[in-house]
Design a protein around this motif. Structure first.
Motif, PDB file in Angstrom:
ATOM      1  N   TYR A 137     -17.481  -5.909  25.831  1.00 43.89           N
ATOM      2  CA  TYR A 137     -16.872  -6.948  24.994  1.00 43.89           C
ATOM      3  C   TYR A 137     -17.644  -7.115  23.690  1.00 43.89           C
ATOM      4  N   TYR A 138     -16.907  -7.449  22.644  1.00 47.97           N
ATOM      5  CA  TYR A 138     -17.474  -7.687  21.321  1.00 47.97           C
ATOM      6  C   TYR A 138     -16.919  -8.995  20.777  1.00 47.97           C
ATOM      7  N   PHE A 139     -17.821  -9.884  20.337  1.00 43.76           N
ATOM      8  CA  PHE A 139     -17.420 -11.181  19.804  1.00 43.76           C
ATOM      9  C   PHE A 139     -18.062 -11.372  18.431  1.00 43.76           C
ATOM     10  N   SER A 140     -17.276 -11.891  17.486  1.00 48.63           N
ATOM     11  CA  SER A 140     -17.772 -12.006  16.115  1.00 48.63           C
ATOM     12  C   SER A 140     -17.082 -13.157  15.401  1.00 48.63           C
ATOM     13  N   SER A 306     -26.891  -2.889  31.308  1.00 45.81           N
ATOM     14  CA  SER A 306     -26.720  -4.251  31.845  1.00 45.81           C
ATOM     15  C   SER A 306     -26.034  -5.196  30.875  1.00 45.81           C
ATOM     16  N   THR A 307     -25.563  -4.691  29.740  1.00 46.86           N
ATOM     17  CA  THR A 307     -24.906  -5.551  28.752  1.00 46.86           C
ATOM     18  C   THR A 307     -23.433  -5.715  29.095  1.00 46.86           C
ATOM     19  N   TRP A 308     -22.976  -6.957  29.052  1.00 43.40           N
ATOM     20  CA  TRP A 308     -21.566  -7.273  29.282  1.00 43.40           C
ATOM     21  C   TRP A 308     -20.830  -7.441  27.961  1.00 43.40           C
ATOM     22  N   GLY A 309     -21.520  -7.987  26.946  1.00 45.82           N
ATOM     23  CA  GLY A 309     -20.883  -8.229  25.655  1.00 45.82           C
ATOM     24  C   GLY A 309     -21.910  -8.248  24.537  1.00 45.82           C
ATOM     25  N   VAL A 310     -21.427  -8.002  23.329  1.00 47.32           N
ATOM     26  CA  VAL A 310     -22.247  -8.014  22.123  1.00 47.32           C
ATOM     27  C   VAL A 310     -21.698  -9.090  21.195  1.00 47.32           C
ATOM     28  N   ILE A 311     -22.572  -9.964  20.715  1.00 48.64           N
ATOM     29  CA  ILE A 311     -22.190 -11.009  19.761  1.00 48.64           C
ATOM     30  C   ILE A 311     -22.769 -10.650  18.404  1.00 48.64           C
ATOM     31  N   GLN A 312     -21.907 -10.581  17.393  1.00 45.30           N
ATOM     32  CA  GLN A 312     -22.357 -10.305  16.029  1.00 45.30           C
ATOM     33  C   GLN A 312     -21.832 -11.394  15.105  1.00 45.30           C
ATOM     34  N   LEU A 313     -22.752 -12.054  14.413  1.00 42.36           N
ATOM     35  CA  LEU A 313     -22.380 -13.127  13.499  1.00 42.36           C
ATOM     36  C   LEU A 313     -22.949 -12.837  12.120  1.00 42.36           C
ATOM     37  N   GLN A 314     -22.125 -13.058  11.103  1.00 41.69           N
ATOM     38  CA  GLN A 314     -22.546 -12.856   9.721  1.00 41.69           C
ATOM     39  C   GLN A 314     -22.690 -14.213   9.044  1.00 41.69           C
ATOM     40  N   ALA A 315     -23.701 -14.335   8.184  1.00 39.07           N
ATOM     41  CA  ALA A 315     -24.001 -15.635   7.572  1.00 39.07           C
ATOM     42  C   ALA A 315     -22.787 -16.220   6.877  1.00 39.07           C
ATOM     43  N   LYS A 316     -22.072 -15.401   6.108  1.00 39.57           N
ATOM     44  CA  LYS A 316     -20.870 -15.878   5.431  1.00 39.57           C
ATOM     45  C   LYS A 316     -19.734 -14.890   5.666  1.00 39.57           C
ATOM     46  N   VAL A 317     -18.583 -15.437   6.032  1.00 35.89           N
ATOM     47  CA  VAL A 317     -17.361 -14.648   6.187  1.00 35.89           C
ATOM     48  C   VAL A 317     -16.261 -15.321   5.380  1.00 35.89           C
ATOM     49  N   ALA A 318     -15.104 -14.660   5.287  1.00 36.46           N
ATOM     50  CA  ALA A 318     -14.027 -15.172   4.433  1.00 36.46           C
ATOM     51  C   ALA A 318     -13.578 -16.565   4.852  1.00 36.46           C
ATOM     52  N   SER A 321     -14.878 -21.920   7.834  1.00 34.40           N
ATOM     53  CA  SER A 321     -15.075 -22.643   9.088  1.00 34.40           C
ATOM     54  C   SER A 321     -15.715 -21.767  10.159  1.00 34.40           C
ATOM     55  N   MET A 322     -15.827 -20.453   9.902  1.00 38.51           N
ATOM     56  CA  MET A 322     -16.494 -19.544  10.831  1.00 38.51           C
ATOM     57  C   MET A 322     -17.849 -19.086  10.298  1.00 38.51           C
ATOM     58  N   SER A 323     -18.220 -19.526   9.091  1.00 35.70           N
ATOM     59  CA  SER A 323     -19.488 -19.105   8.499  1.00 35.70           C
ATOM     60  C   SER A 323     -20.653 -19.916   9.049  1.00 35.70           C
ATOM     61  N   LEU A 324     -21.856 -19.339   8.943  1.00 37.71           N
ATOM     62  CA  LEU A 324     -23.064 -20.039   9.376  1.00 37.71           C
ATOM     63  C   LEU A 324     -23.616 -20.942   8.287  1.00 37.71           C
ATOM     64  N   LEU A 325     -23.339 -20.590   7.030  1.00 40.10           N
ATOM     65  CA  LEU A 325     -23.803 -21.356   5.880  1.00 40.10           C
ATOM     66  C   LEU A 325     -22.616 -21.860   5.082  1.00 40.10           C
ATOM     67  N   ASP A 326     -22.775 -22.994   4.404  1.00 38.47           N
ATOM     68  CA  ASP A 326     -21.682 -23.501   3.583  1.00 38.47           C
ATOM     69  C   ASP A 326     -21.614 -22.705   2.277  1.00 38.47           C
ATOM     70  N   PRO A 327     -20.595 -22.911   1.454  1.00 34.53           N
ATOM     71  CA  PRO A 327     -20.449 -22.118   0.224  1.00 34.53           C
ATOM     72  C   PRO A 327     -21.642 -22.198  -0.719  1.00 34.53           C
ATOM     73  N   ASN A 328     -22.488 -23.224  -0.571  1.00 35.54           N
ATOM     74  CA  ASN A 328     -23.670 -23.365  -1.431  1.00 35.54           C
ATOM     75  C   ASN A 328     -24.917 -22.749  -0.808  1.00 35.54           C
TER      76      ASN A 328
END
Length: 453
Positions: A137-140, A306-318, A321-328
């Protein structure tokens, strides 16, 4: 010198097995994240598990230096994990804001491995048992070509496809409703289930450069062509396979080593979530065989053990509401006021898991006797003549006892308890149906008669 850390984000795994009450209500019937998080806290305060102890969240070796350079910390949390970052506190226009002390580029990516031990997590989690590729599984927080709705990290569930052979428990969409497939014998039926955003077959994406492709014996394919295409539909690898007998397991190897003429594949853990990482493998064979399977490649084979899933998060995405940082470039304080968000001062992403659905099959624990045909209240829930009684519908696995709805419209609702399967009950596959077998003693609910000799 004072060092100040704040939570950058959190990921919660919400699992139907742990978050269902005996009256059949589950965490997924709550539309607001605030209410879903209350389920977790209620379980914790009642000294009951809110998530699997078999699941852990691990940094791959590649991310160790990335975390250190960005001054991040990986923290355990209830049914998930948090990532904390060292911050600077400033006041802007009268409001206190927090910015990563080490400037965080919007393209900064984090990868966390979801690993399972020797327990039951994968067995308890809904998903196809039959799949040509044993992909993970892959989650992003990136869309990957299909828009996601905060706070869900899964790809959208596909609309119901006429003619496709669904497995018991497999999910599809009918309009806005999530449907779960089950079988009456060999006839598929679809039941609407509450909630949305569940993990599904569209999330099964992660493979190494070398992996196995499995043909069914009934496919009767002796010649096959494997064509790997990039997200633009351009062929980047081709592999023909020819045999005299029907093909079974075929090993596919897309290792680029020693061949500079090939366009390098974009692979994790180094590629970004917003890079062109989503490939498609088109498989064709004689007799009209054809399948197209989306893939994301992961280069470090040892990370996948032993991995069931991989989580990948990017600081800013389009989608902000899914970004880790606000536009500033500041931490969200609080999270954007999206309808499905909590009042938490940081983003709380969700991975929503449904339980494995099985028919419950009752038989006498005394092998010299067989169960009689159901009568009275129990006949509302099970069917059978003599010998074995089976529930009319598949039932999700739950940690707390599952009660059957005798009259859910009554005030208060009326429920009946029947023996539940043990958590380690092996799933039996019989045709299109999955079963959990439950031995029961002779009782008023389960009368018996001598077994035929």
């Amino acid at each position: 010198m004072r060092l100040l850390y704040n939570i950058l984000f959190e990921v919660k795994v919400l699992h139907e097995y742990y978050l269902t009450d005996p009256d059949n209500t589950s965490v997924f019937q709550n539309a607001q994240q605030t209410d879903r998080l209350k389920w977790l806290n209620r379980r914790y305060q009642a000294d009951q598990p809110a998530g699997s102890d078999d699941l852990s969240f691990i940094l791959p070796s590649y991310m160790t230096a990335q975390f250190r350079n960005q001054d991040l910390r990986l923290l355990s949390s209830l049914s998930g994990f948090q990532v904390a970052v060292r911050v600077n506190e400033t006041v802007q226009s009268g409001t206190t804001v927090y910015t990563p002390a080490i400037s965080m580029d919007g393209n900064f990516n984090l990868i966390i491995l979801m690993q399972q031990g020797t327990g039951q997590f994968a067995t308890l989690t809904n998903g196809r048992l039959s799949h040509p590729i044993s992909s993970l599984y892959y989650f992003s927080n990136a869309d990957l070509g299909a828009a996601k709705t905060a706070p869900v990290l899964s790809r959208p569930i596909s609309a119901n496809v006429p003619g496709y052979t669904y497995e018991q428990g497999e999910l599809s969409l009918s309009g806005a409703n999530v449907q779960l497939c089950y079988y009456n014998g060999t006839t598929p039926a679809f039941e609407t289930v509450p909630g949305n955003g569940f993990i599904n077959e569209n999330d099964r994406l992660i493979v190494g450069r070398q992996f196995d492709y499995n043909f069914e014996e009934s496919d009767n394919v002796t010649q096959a062509q494997f064509v790997l295409k990039d997200p633009g539909g351009n062929p980047v690898r081709t592999m023909p396979i020819t045999g005299t007998d029907p093909l079974g397991t075929v090993t596919i190897n897309f290792d680029d080593a020693g061949n500079p003429a090939l366009t390098p594949l974009l692979t994790l853990p180094k590629a970004r979530a917003t890079d062109a990482i989503l490939y498609s493998l088109e498989v064709t064979g004689n007799g009209g065989y054809t399948k197209t399977i989306p893939l994301i490649f992961y280069d470090v084979a040892s990370d996948l053990t032993s991995t069931w899933g991989v989580i990948q998060l990017q600081a800013k995405v389009a989608n902000n509401s899914m970004s880790l940082l606000d536009p500033n470039g500041n931490l969200y304080m609080p999270v954007l006021a999206a309808p499905d968000q909590t009042t938490s001062p940081f983003p709380v992403f969700e991975i929503r898991c449904k339980s494995r659905y099985t028919f419950w099959r009752y038989f006498s624990e005394d092998t010299t006797k067989i169960l009689k045909a159901p009568t009275g209240t129990i006949a509302t829930f099970v069917t059978g003549t003599t010998g074995v009684l089976t529930t009319l519908f598949p039932i999700p696995g739950t940690y707390l006892p599952f009660f059957f709805s005798q009259n859910p419209a009554a005030t208060p609702p009326v429920f009946t308890y029947l023996p539940n399967p043990a958590p380690d009950t092996l799933i039996e596959v019989d045709g299109f149906q999955l079963f959990s077998d439950i031995p029961v003693p002779e009782s008023g609910i389960f009368p018996v008669s001598p077994a035929p000799t």
